[in-house]
Design a protein around this motif. Structure first.
Motif, PDB file in Angstrom:
ATOM      1  N   ILE A  55       0.838  -1.213   0.000  1.00 18.02           N
ATOM      2  CA  ILE A  55       0.000   0.000   0.000  1.00 18.02           C
ATOM      3  C   ILE A  55       0.874   1.264   0.000  1.00 18.02           C
ATOM      4  O   ILE A  55       0.545   2.256  -0.651  1.00 18.02           O
ATOM      5  N   ALA A  56       2.016   1.198   0.712  1.00 20.59           N
ATOM      6  CA  ALA A  56       2.914   2.362   0.780  1.00 20.59           C
ATOM      7  C   ALA A  56       3.440   2.703  -0.616  1.00 20.59           C
ATOM      8  O   ALA A  56       3.486   3.877  -1.009  1.00 20.59           O
ATOM      9  N   GLN A  57       3.819   1.669  -1.379  1.00 23.08           N
ATOM     10  CA  GLN A  57       4.326   1.887  -2.736  1.00 23.08           C
ATOM     11  C   GLN A  57       3.226   2.441  -3.631  1.00 23.08           C
ATOM     12  O   GLN A  57       3.467   3.317  -4.454  1.00 23.08           O
ATOM     13  N   PHE A  58       2.026   1.919  -3.446  1.00 17.43           N
ATOM     14  CA  PHE A  58       0.893   2.367  -4.256  1.00 17.43           C
ATOM     15  C   PHE A  58       0.660   3.867  -4.030  1.00 17.43           C
ATOM     16  O   PHE A  58       0.572   4.643  -4.984  1.00 17.43           O
ATOM     17  N   VAL A  59       0.630   4.263  -2.783  1.00 13.49           N
ATOM     18  CA  VAL A  59       0.405   5.679  -2.442  1.00 13.49           C
ATOM     19  C   VAL A  59       1.566   6.533  -2.952  1.00 13.49           C
ATOM     20  O   VAL A  59       1.368   7.597  -3.554  1.00 13.49           O
ATOM     21  N   LEU A  60       2.804   6.037  -2.746  1.00 14.16           N
ATOM     22  CA  LEU A  60       3.996   6.775  -3.187  1.00 14.16           C
ATOM     23  C   LEU A  60       3.919   7.077  -4.681  1.00 14.16           C
ATOM     24  O   LEU A  60       4.111   8.212  -5.111  1.00 14.16           O
ATOM     25  N   TYR A  61       3.592   6.048  -5.483  1.00 18.67           N
ATOM     26  CA  TYR A  61       3.617   6.260  -6.931  1.00 18.67           C
ATOM     27  C   TYR A  61       2.454   7.121  -7.431  1.00 18.67           C
ATOM     28  O   TYR A  61       2.636   7.893  -8.371  1.00 18.67           O
ATOM     29  N   ILE A  62       1.300   7.012  -6.791  1.00 21.25           N
ATOM     30  CA  ILE A  62       0.177   7.864  -7.230  1.00 21.25           C
ATOM     31  C   ILE A  62       0.499   9.332  -6.918  1.00 21.25           C
ATOM     32  O   ILE A  62       0.286  10.217  -7.757  1.00 21.25           O
ATOM     33  N   LEU A  63       1.053   9.569  -5.729  1.00 25.92           N
ATOM     34  CA  LEU A  63       1.407  10.951  -5.361  1.00 25.92           C
ATOM     35  C   LEU A  63       2.514  11.497  -6.262  1.00 25.92           C
ATOM     36  O   LEU A  63       2.466  12.647  -6.699  1.00 25.92           O
ATOM     37  N   LEU A  64       3.521  10.645  -6.547  1.00 27.66           N
ATOM     38  CA  LEU A  64       4.636  11.072  -7.408  1.00 27.66           C
ATOM     39  C   LEU A  64       4.130  11.372  -8.819  1.00 27.66           C
ATOM     40  O   LEU A  64       4.570  12.353  -9.439  1.00 27.66           O
ATOM     41  N   LEU A  65       3.239  10.541  -9.305  1.00 24.95           N
ATOM     42  CA  LEU A  65       2.621  10.765 -10.626  1.00 24.95           C
ATOM     43  C   LEU A  65       1.945  12.129 -10.667  1.00 24.95           C
ATOM     44  O   LEU A  65       2.187  12.929 -11.578  1.00 24.95           O
ATOM     45  N   ALA A  66       1.107  12.380  -9.667  1.00 27.60           N
ATOM     46  CA  ALA A  66       0.336  13.624  -9.636  1.00 27.60           C
ATOM     47  C   ALA A  66       1.276  14.828  -9.518  1.00 27.60           C
ATOM     48  O   ALA A  66       1.165  15.786 -10.303  1.00 27.60           O
ATOM     49  N   ALA A  67       2.213  14.762  -8.571  1.00 29.84           N
ATOM     50  CA  ALA A  67       3.108  15.904  -8.334  1.00 29.84           C
ATOM     51  C   ALA A  67       4.034  16.137  -9.534  1.00 29.84           C
ATOM     52  O   ALA A  67       4.195  17.277  -9.988  1.00 29.84           O
ATOM     53  N   GLY A  68       4.626  15.065 -10.053  1.00 31.97           N
ATOM     54  CA  GLY A  68       5.563  15.187 -11.181  1.00 31.97           C
ATOM     55  C   GLY A  68       4.869  15.693 -12.425  1.00 31.97           C
ATOM     56  O   GLY A  68       5.383  16.588 -13.110  1.00 31.97           O
ATOM     57  N   LEU A  69       3.705  15.135 -12.725  1.00 33.52           N
ATOM     58  CA  LEU A  69       2.981  15.573 -13.930  1.00 33.52           C
ATOM     59  C   LEU A  69       2.526  17.023 -13.792  1.00 33.52           C
ATOM     60  O   LEU A  69       2.632  17.800 -14.737  1.00 33.52           O
ATOM     61  N   TYR A  70       2.054  17.405 -12.606  1.00 31.50           N
ATOM     62  CA  TYR A  70       1.606  18.789 -12.434  1.00 31.50           C
ATOM     63  C   TYR A  70       2.785  19.755 -12.628  1.00 31.50           C
ATOM     64  O   TYR A  70       2.688  20.720 -13.395  1.00 31.50           O
ATOM     65  N   HIS A  71       3.886  19.466 -11.932  1.00 30.05           N
ATOM     66  CA  HIS A  71       5.052  20.361 -11.999  1.00 30.05           C
ATOM     67  C   HIS A  71       5.571  20.468 -13.446  1.00 30.05           C
ATOM     68  O   HIS A  71       5.817  21.564 -13.947  1.00 30.05           O
ATOM     69  N   GLY A  72       5.715  19.331 -14.086  1.00 33.91           N
ATOM     70  CA  GLY A  72       6.268  19.312 -15.440  1.00 33.91           C
ATOM     71  C   GLY A  72       5.340  19.937 -16.465  1.00 33.91           C
ATOM     72  O   GLY A  72       5.775  20.751 -17.288  1.00 33.91           O
ATOM     73  N   LEU A  73       4.067  19.579 -16.411  1.00 36.53           N
ATOM     74  CA  LEU A  73       3.145  20.087 -17.430  1.00 36.53           C
ATOM     75  C   LEU A  73       2.802  21.562 -17.207  1.00 36.53           C
ATOM     76  O   LEU A  73       2.582  22.299 -18.161  1.00 36.53           O
ATOM     77  N   TYR A  74       2.823  22.008 -15.936  1.00 34.19           N
ATOM     78  CA  TYR A  74       2.608  23.438 -15.691  1.00 34.19           C
ATOM     79  C   TYR A  74       3.803  24.231 -16.248  1.00 34.19           C
ATOM     80  O   TYR A  74       3.624  25.298 -16.856  1.00 34.19           O
ATOM     81  N   GLY A  75       4.996  23.689 -16.062  1.00 32.36           N
ATOM     82  CA  GLY A  75       6.200  24.330 -16.608  1.00 32.36           C
ATOM     83  C   GLY A  75       6.140  24.397 -18.123  1.00 32.36           C
ATOM     84  O   GLY A  75       6.435  25.432 -18.731  1.00 32.36           O
TER      85      GLY A  75
END
Lengths: 122, 146
Positions: A55-75
């Motif tokens: 479950i920890a890995q699942f949460v880690l990757y969903i959060l990383l996906l959201a944060a990384g995509l937001y930061h990159g695509l906003y840039g």
């Protein structure tokens, strides 16, 4: 005000990316240091599935996906919006980037869920 | 017409303005590097999401992909990616510090010869870039000479 909020969020996700990406690196690329296993072993199908079912890995990757995509695509949006665009084209860029981001986030979430719900030997 | 109404100045230089539009400073080229590395990283992130979905095709497909990533050309690509990530992150730290007003000095009366905030910030810029360079070299040594 809306742009200020979007920009602030762009900055606020940085610490999240640093921590989660650091964890991702520690788990896979620095597996010999933190887990006493080779990088090849850490990347093997069995180990990757075993890891993805927690479950920890699942949460880690969903959060990383959201944060990384937001930061990159906003840039990326900022870079494209700086070009000489008509207001209609600028709007199209905004909508296109949001839809693309949602699609990739949805796809990444599906892959993460697939791994999380993988039945070993099933 | 009201003469005080805002006038728009279109970005006439477009992409060319990224590289040269007069005497650009060191920081301006860091800005260019930040953009290029950022675009490379977001492109990689999207590819990485698609490529790791290969697991759904089974063990053989996954192992084949991992074997491909272990080949020398991919090692070089991996290193370039690492270098881009380090540069982007370190320059990002500098930009965050600037955004929050650190290392810019106190505002003072503009007396010639002017001391700009960029110049007061520059020693930090050099330190951060030297650190980034060191990390990139060390990362390369562990990747190519394990």
């Amino acid at each position: 005000m809306r742009e200020t909020r979007l920009w602030s969020l762009h900055l606020l996700v940085i610490p999240i990316i640093v921590v989660l990406l650091g964890t991702h690196f520690a788990i896979i690329h620095y597996a010999p240091v933190f887990y006493g296993m080779s990088v090849e072993e850490a990347r093997s199908f069995e180990v990757m599935i075993e890891r993805g079912r927690s479950i920890a890995q699942f949460v880690l990757y969903i959060l990383l996906l959201a944060a990384g995509l937001y930061h990159g695509l906003y840039g990326l949006r900022g870079i494209i919006r700086e070009l000489p665009l008509t207001p209609a084209l600028a709007k199209l860029v905004d909508v296109g980037i949001v839809l693309f981001g949602l699609f990739i986030f949805g796809f990444g979430t599906y892959v993460t869920w697939w791994t999380f719900s993988f039945k070993i030997g099933g | 017409m009201n003469s005080n109404s805002p006038k728009s100045y279109p970005n006439r230089l477009g992409l060319k303005g990224w590289v040269y539009a007069g005497r650009y400073t060191f920081e301006r080229y860091l800005y260019l590097g930040h953009r290029l590395s950022g675009m490379g990283l977001i492109a990689y992130m999207v590819l990485h999401i698609i490529e790791t979905a290969n697991r759904m095709r089974g063990v053989e497909a996954w192992q084949g992909l991992m074997a491909l990533f272990a080949s020398p050309p991919f090692k070089v690509v991996e290193y370039l990616l690492f270098a881009a990530a380090v540069f982007h992150a370190m320059n990002g730290v500098r930009l965050l510090l600037t955004e929050l007003g650190f290392f810019l000095g106190k505002p003072k009366e503009p007396v010639y010869p002017y001391s700009s905030s960029v110049m007061r910030h520059r020693p930090l810029t050099y330190v951060i870039m030297a650190l980034a360079g060191l990390i990139i070299i060390l990362g390369g040594s562990s990747l190519f000479f394990p």
